[in-house]
Motif scaffolding. Structure first.
Motif, PDB file in Angstrom:
ATOM      1  N   GLU A   1      39.484  33.091  38.185  1.00  0.00           N
ATOM      2  CA  GLU A   1      39.277  33.974  37.030  1.00  0.00           C
ATOM      3  C   GLU A   1      38.891  35.388  37.461  1.00  0.00           C
ATOM      4  OE1 GLU A   1      36.014  34.411  33.452  1.00  0.00           O
ATOM      5  OE2 GLU A   1      36.535  32.384  34.112  1.00  0.00           O
ATOM      6  N   CYS A   2      38.319  35.501  38.645  1.00  0.00           N
ATOM      7  CA  CYS A   2      37.785  36.793  39.085  1.00  0.00           C
ATOM      8  C   CYS A   2      38.675  37.503  40.103  1.00  0.00           C
ATOM      9  CB  CYS A   2      36.386  36.590  39.676  1.00  0.00           C
ATOM     10  SG  CYS A   2      35.205  35.897  38.490  1.00  0.00           S
ATOM     11  N   MET A   3      39.879  36.981  40.358  1.00  0.00           N
ATOM     12  CA  MET A   3      40.784  37.646  41.297  1.00  0.00           C
ATOM     13  C   MET A   3      41.394  38.898  40.665  1.00  0.00           C
ATOM     14  SD  MET A   3      40.455  35.781  43.943  1.00  0.00           S
ATOM     15  CE  MET A   3      41.674  36.637  44.957  1.00  0.00           C
ATOM     16  N   ILE A   4      41.532  39.948  41.470  1.00  0.00           N
ATOM     17  CA  ILE A   4      42.176  41.190  41.017  1.00  0.00           C
ATOM     18  C   ILE A   4      43.662  41.045  41.323  1.00  0.00           C
ATOM     19  CG2 ILE A   4      42.191  43.702  41.181  1.00  0.00           C
ATOM     20  CD1 ILE A   4      39.312  43.471  42.340  1.00  0.00           C
ATOM     21  N   GLU A   5      44.412  40.624  40.333  1.00  0.00           N
ATOM     22  CA  GLU A   5      45.789  40.161  40.536  1.00  0.00           C
ATOM     23  C   GLU A   5      46.696  41.214  41.158  1.00  0.00           C
ATOM     24  OE1 GLU A   5      49.404  38.037  37.982  1.00  0.00           O
ATOM     25  OE2 GLU A   5      47.478  38.484  37.031  1.00  0.00           O
ATOM     26  N   SER A   6      46.578  42.444  40.711  1.00  0.00           N
ATOM     27  CA  SER A   6      47.477  43.498  41.224  1.00  0.00           C
ATOM     28  C   SER A   6      47.269  43.713  42.725  1.00  0.00           C
ATOM     29  CB  SER A   6      47.248  44.802  40.460  1.00  0.00           C
ATOM     30  OG  SER A   6      45.889  45.229  40.613  1.00  0.00           O
ATOM     31  N   GLN A   7      46.024  43.672  43.158  1.00  0.00           N
ATOM     32  CA  GLN A   7      45.736  43.868  44.584  1.00  0.00           C
ATOM     33  C   GLN A   7      46.204  42.668  45.414  1.00  0.00           C
ATOM     34  OE1 GLN A   7      41.640  44.974  45.260  1.00  0.00           O
ATOM     35  NE2 GLN A   7      41.698  46.651  43.764  1.00  0.00           N
ATOM     36  N   VAL A   8      46.038  41.464  44.858  1.00  0.00           N
ATOM     37  CA  VAL A   8      46.519  40.259  45.544  1.00  0.00           C
ATOM     38  C   VAL A   8      48.027  40.324  45.713  1.00  0.00           C
ATOM     39  CG1 VAL A   8      46.816  37.767  45.356  1.00  0.00           C
ATOM     40  CG2 VAL A   8      44.616  38.796  44.762  1.00  0.00           C
ATOM     41  N   ASN A   9      48.744  40.691  44.642  1.00  0.00           N
ATOM     42  CA  ASN A   9      50.201  40.753  44.699  1.00  0.00           C
ATOM     43  C   ASN A   9      50.679  41.733  45.765  1.00  0.00           C
ATOM     44  OD1 ASN A   9      50.411  38.890  42.652  1.00  0.00           O
ATOM     45  ND2 ASN A   9      50.668  40.410  41.029  1.00  0.00           N
ATOM     46  N   LYS A  10      50.008  42.879  45.863  1.00  0.00           N
ATOM     47  CA  LYS A  10      50.389  43.882  46.857  1.00  0.00           C
ATOM     48  C   LYS A  10      50.161  43.356  48.273  1.00  0.00           C
ATOM     49  CE  LYS A  10      49.380  48.614  48.408  1.00  0.00           C
ATOM     50  NZ  LYS A  10      48.542  49.827  48.181  1.00  0.00           N
TER      51      LYS A  10
ATOM     52  N   TYR B   1      39.776  40.576  47.454  1.00  0.00           N
ATOM     53  CA  TYR B   1      40.326  40.997  46.164  1.00  0.00           C
ATOM     54  C   TYR B   1      39.674  40.253  45.007  1.00  0.00           C
ATOM     55  CZ  TYR B   1      43.581  42.465  49.710  1.00  0.00           C
ATOM     56  OH  TYR B   1      44.112  43.018  50.858  1.00  0.00           O
ATOM     57  N   ILE B   2      38.392  39.936  45.176  1.00  0.00           N
ATOM     58  CA  ILE B   2      37.606  39.302  44.122  1.00  0.00           C
ATOM     59  C   ILE B   2      36.738  40.358  43.446  1.00  0.00           C
ATOM     60  CG2 ILE B   2      35.782  37.625  43.617  1.00  0.00           C
ATOM     61  CD1 ILE B   2      36.724  35.977  45.985  1.00  0.00           C
ATOM     62  N   ASP B   3      36.682  40.313  42.129  1.00  0.00           N
ATOM     63  CA  ASP B   3      35.780  41.170  41.365  1.00  0.00           C
ATOM     64  C   ASP B   3      34.375  40.572  41.494  1.00  0.00           C
ATOM     65  OD1 ASP B   3      34.175  42.358  39.400  1.00  0.00           O
ATOM     66  OD2 ASP B   3      35.844  42.611  38.006  1.00  0.00           O
ATOM     67  N   ARG B   4      33.597  41.124  42.405  1.00  0.00           N
ATOM     68  CA  ARG B   4      32.296  40.533  42.735  1.00  0.00           C
ATOM     69  C   ARG B   4      31.303  40.619  41.575  1.00  0.00           C
ATOM     70  NH1 ARG B   4      32.599  36.916  46.745  1.00  0.00           N
ATOM     71  NH2 ARG B   4      34.252  37.600  48.153  1.00  0.00           N
ATOM     72  N   ASP B   5      31.368  41.679  40.789  1.00  0.00           N
ATOM     73  CA  ASP B   5      30.454  41.778  39.648  1.00  0.00           C
ATOM     74  C   ASP B   5      30.728  40.663  38.647  1.00  0.00           C
ATOM     75  OD1 ASP B   5      29.232  44.024  40.681  1.00  0.00           O
ATOM     76  OD2 ASP B   5      30.566  45.426  39.646  1.00  0.00           O
ATOM     77  N   LYS B   6      31.992  40.425  38.382  1.00  0.00           N
ATOM     78  CA  LYS B   6      32.368  39.361  37.454  1.00  0.00           C
ATOM     79  C   LYS B   6      31.997  37.994  38.013  1.00  0.00           C
ATOM     80  CE  LYS B   6      36.365  37.858  34.705  1.00  0.00           C
ATOM     81  NZ  LYS B   6      37.802  38.093  34.443  1.00  0.00           N
ATOM     82  N   LEU B   7      32.215  37.826  39.334  1.00  0.00           N
ATOM     83  CA  LEU B   7      31.924  36.546  39.968  1.00  0.00           C
ATOM     84  C   LEU B   7      30.436  36.230  39.937  1.00  0.00           C
ATOM     85  CD1 LEU B   7      33.399  34.239  41.490  1.00  0.00           C
ATOM     86  CD2 LEU B   7      32.754  35.382  43.615  1.00  0.00           C
ATOM     87  N   GLY B   8      29.609  37.292  39.980  1.00  0.00           N
ATOM     88  CA  GLY B   8      28.160  37.089  39.974  1.00  0.00           C
ATOM     89  C   GLY B   8      27.673  36.328  38.761  1.00  0.00           C
ATOM     90  N   THR B   9      28.430  36.386  37.674  1.00  0.00           N
ATOM     91  CA  THR B   9      28.080  35.654  36.458  1.00  0.00           C
ATOM     92  C   THR B   9      28.044  34.152  36.700  1.00  0.00           C
ATOM     93  OG1 THR B   9      29.265  37.364  35.214  1.00  0.00           O
ATOM     94  CG2 THR B   9      28.716  35.344  34.020  1.00  0.00           C
TER      95      THR B   9
END
Length: 380
Positions: A160-169, A300-308
């Protein structure tokens, strides 16, 4: 010829789906000869196969040892690829019977060399112990299924917290680096072989066989990332793209979840891509001739979101490991119980006769080898 190369793999595994078999990929059905070795526990099947494999190694032939996931010191099969010969353990849980009897396959039944009266004297205890082994594996597989439910929960927080655009690149760059300059091969069907490089065993997760599979690899691409970051999916894309280009591939599956891929080897371009996220740790510096490229999807994980989800992830990781440890404990207990059952078989065996049979089979294999031109063997 000097000493041959030895590769170690697992043709079956103790997984979250129970015992999972890739036995159909041990050797192709149009082999020169497949010896299906049958007999009870302790009759010497593994030793029979191992000694033939060691002799062929010493004679300069490359050999594959297909190891048993339920007994680290036992073999399920031995393959001599250059001459297309295999010896395969055909007893439960991986029951194998000849598919092309006489033409390709035959049965070697080591039960022909036991004293039936000694076996019958222990009939009731053998039945009891055998049932206990089955029960222990049933409990182990229940624990692994439970671990899969927890693992899915754990992975859901990360994905849920992956930054998809950066992963794809990043993945696009990796695929380009591996296969962009490779000419397609459309002159023959692309072969795919599925096995395990690692396994959940009585001693835990065994990963030490991977190095034997990378002996001829010159370019290694390592992929890491927390559970749910997409490492198996990237490896599946590499395998699919290689197949689309007509390249032969070796695909090694995750010992926990066989639907996932841990390692892809593309022999024709001497390249491999592998999961190095724990417990699949591997240090490429072990093979200094390798050049390696790294991709860490955790970047490429949104760490702020993951902290939840910090508490939920910590809890899932703890519960997952507890289930995995429980499964290993029962697999270990099954192995010890199986060892006890062997004590009823070993005294009943005529090992001199078995050794004579092994020498006979070895001579036949050497005769098959003599039918192959030496240049084909060296090129294998």
């Amino acid at each position: 010829m000097g000493q041959g190369k030895l590769r170690r793999v697992f043709p079956g595994g103790n997984t979250c789906e129970g015992f999972y078999s890739f036995y159909d990929y041990i050797i192709e059905p149009d082999a020169t000869r497949i010896f299906v070795v049958k007999g009870g526990p302790g009759v010497g099947k593994s030793t029979f196969m191992r000694k033939i494999g060691e002799t062929m190694l010493a004679k300069g032939y490359d050999v594959e040892f297909h190891c048993c996931s339920s007994d680290n010191n036992s073999l399920d099969a031995v393959v001599i690829p250059a001459i297309k010969v295999a010896l395969i353990d055909g007893t439960a849980p991986h029951i194998v019977d000849p598919k092309n009897p006489g033409a390709v396959d035959e049965i070697i039944h080591l039960g022909d060399y036991w004293d039936e009266s000694k076996m019958r004297a222990h009939k009731e205890e053998i039945l009891k112990v055998n049932a206990r082994v089955g029960r222990l594996f049933h409990i182990a597989y229940s624990a692994l299924r439970e671990a899969k439910v927890i693992r899915d929960e754990w992975e859901s927080y990360i994905s849920e917290c992956m930054i998809e655009s950066q992963v794809n690149k990043a993945v696009a760059n990796l695929l380009h680096a591996i296969l962009s300059g490779v000419a397609p091969r459309y002159d023959r069907p692309a072969k795919v072989r599925h096995l395990f490089a690692t396994a959940i065993t009585p001693d835990g997760i065994i990963t030490g066989h991977v190095e034997s599979l990378l002996q001829d690899v010159q370019q290694l691409y390592t992929i890491s990332g927390e559970p749910g970051s997409g490492v198996p999916q990237v490896l599946a894309r590499i395998a699919d793209l290689a197949h689309e280009k007509g390249l032969h591939t070796e695909i090694y599956h995750c010992p926990f979840n066989p639907r996932n891929i841990d390692l892809v080897i593309i022999p024709e371009i001497k390249a491999a891509a592998m999961n190095v996220q724990p417990p699949h740790t591997y240090d490429p510096s072990c093979l200094p001739e390798l050049t390696a490229m790294k991709l860490n999807l955790s970047a490429y994980i949104d760490r702020d979101k993951l902290g939840t989800y910090a508490h939920e992830i910590s809890s899932a990781a703890y519960r997952y490991q507890a289930c995995l440890d429980r499964a290993v404990a029962y697999i270990r207990q099954a192995k010890l119980t199986h060892d006890y059952m062997e004590t009823f078989y070993i005294p009943a065996m005529n090992f001199e006769a078995i050794n004579a049979k092994r020498q006979e089979v070895l001579q036949r294999i050497l005769n098959y080898a003599a039918e192959f031109p030496e240049n084909l063997i060296k090129a294998s």
